[in-house]
Motif scaffolding. Structure first.
Motif, PDB file in Angstrom:
ATOM      1  N   PHE A  26       0.848  -1.194   0.000  1.00 15.10           N
ATOM      2  CA  PHE A  26       0.000   0.000   0.000  1.00 15.10           C
ATOM      3  C   PHE A  26       0.884   1.244   0.000  1.00 15.10           C
ATOM      4  CE2 PHE A  26      -1.902  -3.454   2.434  1.00 15.10           C
ATOM      5  CZ  PHE A  26      -3.062  -3.681   1.731  1.00 15.10           C
ATOM      6  N   ASN A  27       0.295   2.360  -0.397  1.00 12.39           N
ATOM      7  CA  ASN A  27       1.048   3.616  -0.439  1.00 12.39           C
ATOM      8  C   ASN A  27       0.320   4.780   0.225  1.00 12.39           C
ATOM      9  OD1 ASN A  27      -1.008   4.050  -2.275  1.00 12.39           O
ATOM     10  ND2 ASN A  27       0.333   4.542  -4.008  1.00 12.39           N
ATOM     11  N   THR A  28      -0.838   4.534   0.854  1.00 17.49           N
ATOM     12  CA  THR A  28      -1.623   5.633   1.419  1.00 17.49           C
ATOM     13  C   THR A  28      -2.272   5.195   2.724  1.00 17.49           C
ATOM     14  OG1 THR A  28      -2.121   6.441  -0.808  1.00 17.49           O
ATOM     15  CG2 THR A  28      -3.485   7.288   0.977  1.00 17.49           C
ATOM     16  N   LEU A  29      -2.254   6.100   3.693  1.00 18.47           N
ATOM     17  CA  LEU A  29      -2.976   5.902   4.954  1.00 18.47           C
ATOM     18  C   LEU A  29      -4.354   6.541   4.838  1.00 18.47           C
ATOM     19  CD1 LEU A  29      -2.672   4.885   7.957  1.00 18.47           C
ATOM     20  CD2 LEU A  29      -2.030   7.234   8.519  1.00 18.47           C
ATOM     21  N   HIS A  30      -5.388   5.801   5.171  1.00 15.97           N
ATOM     22  CA  HIS A  30      -6.771   6.251   4.991  1.00 15.97           C
ATOM     23  C   HIS A  30      -7.452   6.308   6.347  1.00 15.97           C
ATOM     24  CE1 HIS A  30     -10.905   5.682   2.830  1.00 15.97           C
ATOM     25  NE2 HIS A  30     -10.738   6.900   3.315  1.00 15.97           N
ATOM     26  N   LEU A  31      -8.011   7.482   6.684  1.00 14.75           N
ATOM     27  CA  LEU A  31      -8.703   7.678   7.956  1.00 14.75           C
ATOM     28  C   LEU A  31     -10.042   8.357   7.722  1.00 14.75           C
ATOM     29  CD1 LEU A  31      -5.524   9.025   8.328  1.00 14.75           C
ATOM     30  CD2 LEU A  31      -6.086   8.410  10.665  1.00 14.75           C
TER      31      LEU A  31
END
Length: 284
Positions: free
Chosen positions: A165-170
């Motif tokens: 993965f390349n993105t943190l999602h909140l």
């Protein structure tokens, strides 16, 4: 102590001067207990722990035969979204630790509870930048929330592997304050144990939720809160903890509500690293 052969005093070594203990803040009472006196020796608790760890070991053994992290290899390779933390009950709060400068004598307070309908995590409290009156601390005023270190059988360290993965999602809802998101990874040397990768989380405030996506390439390296000159990409193969820190020097109440925390693969994001990297052997 004076000896007949010399006129200079000879220092007498005591056991306390030979061994070096942990740092004790001014005003904190000294604990004279031996290390094993704080251990609770319980036979039934020990037997329960043995059963628990052998159950985890059996689970790990069979998961290895299925694939990475217990998933088939094809599913692992095609995975684009992964939900890491969601707050759907009291047991989900046990995976997090809340701290503030009250632990070092400050006046800030932070608490963690479930939100409405027990479907969110609600972090709230009061921030105070008044330093403790110990004659040593000059600055204060922070509150934080950090996930616990995942453990495998027999209390071995377990890590989050986010290399796919390349993105943190909140999905969060705040009060307009800026927060700092911290990623702590497993290091190779002891002097790197305080290295943390950080980036900012700006909340809008108000009643509406906001979906925040932060690429991992935006996280910058810090050591004990200080920005480092030699930057590199975060090591996503062994992520230990994720944390949220508030320290904007604005005294008063605060709140942050979190629905879930996950990671995703954003194919539109092609940036490898957002900051300048020093070349160890530059080309001539």
């Amino acid at each position: 102590v004076l000896t007949p052969s010399c006129s200079r005093p000879v220092p007498v070594l005591t056991p306390s001067s030979v061994t070096q203990g942990e740092y004790r803040r001014p005003g904190q009472p000294k604990e004279d207990k031996l290390p094993w006196q704080n251990v609770n020796f319980d036979l039934w608790k020990g037997l329960g722990g043995i059963k628990k760890h052998f159950t985890l070991l059996k689970k790990e053994f069979f998961e290895r035969w299925v694939g990475p992290e217990g998933k088939p290899i094809l599913e692992h390779m095609l995975e684009q979204n992964r939900l890491v933390w969601e707050f759907r009950g009291p047991e989900s709060l046990e995976e997090w630790v809340v701290s503030s400068d009250k632990e070092i004598g400050g006046h800030s307070e932070a608490y963690l509870k479930l939100g409405k309908n027990n479907n969110t995590c609600f972090l709230y409290g009061t921030l105070s930048s008044t330093p403790p009156r110990d004659g040593e601390t000059r600055y204060s005023g922070y509150c934080s929330m950090r996930s616990k270190q995942p453990l495998a059988s027999f209390d071995r360290k377990k890590h989050h592997d986010w290399t796919s993965f390349n993105t943190l999602h909140l999905r969060v809802r705040g009060d307009g304050r800026p927060w700092m998101i911290n990623l702590a990874t497993e290091t190779y040397f002891s002097h790197q144990k305080d290295d943390v990768y950080c980036y900012f989380l700006y909340t809008r405030g108000g009643p509406y939720w906001q979906d925040v996506k932060i690429p991992f390439s935006k996280f910058f390296l810090t050591h004990r809160g200080r920005l480092q000159d030699d930057q590199h990409h975060a090591w996503l193969d062994k992520v230990n903890t994720v944390g949220f820190t508030l320290g904007d020097k604005a005294d008063g109440p605060f709140q942050l509500e979190i629905d879930y925390i996950g990671v995703c693969k954003d194919f539109a994001h092609t940036e490898e690293f957002a900051y300048e990297m020093y070349k160890k052997n530059p080309e001539v």
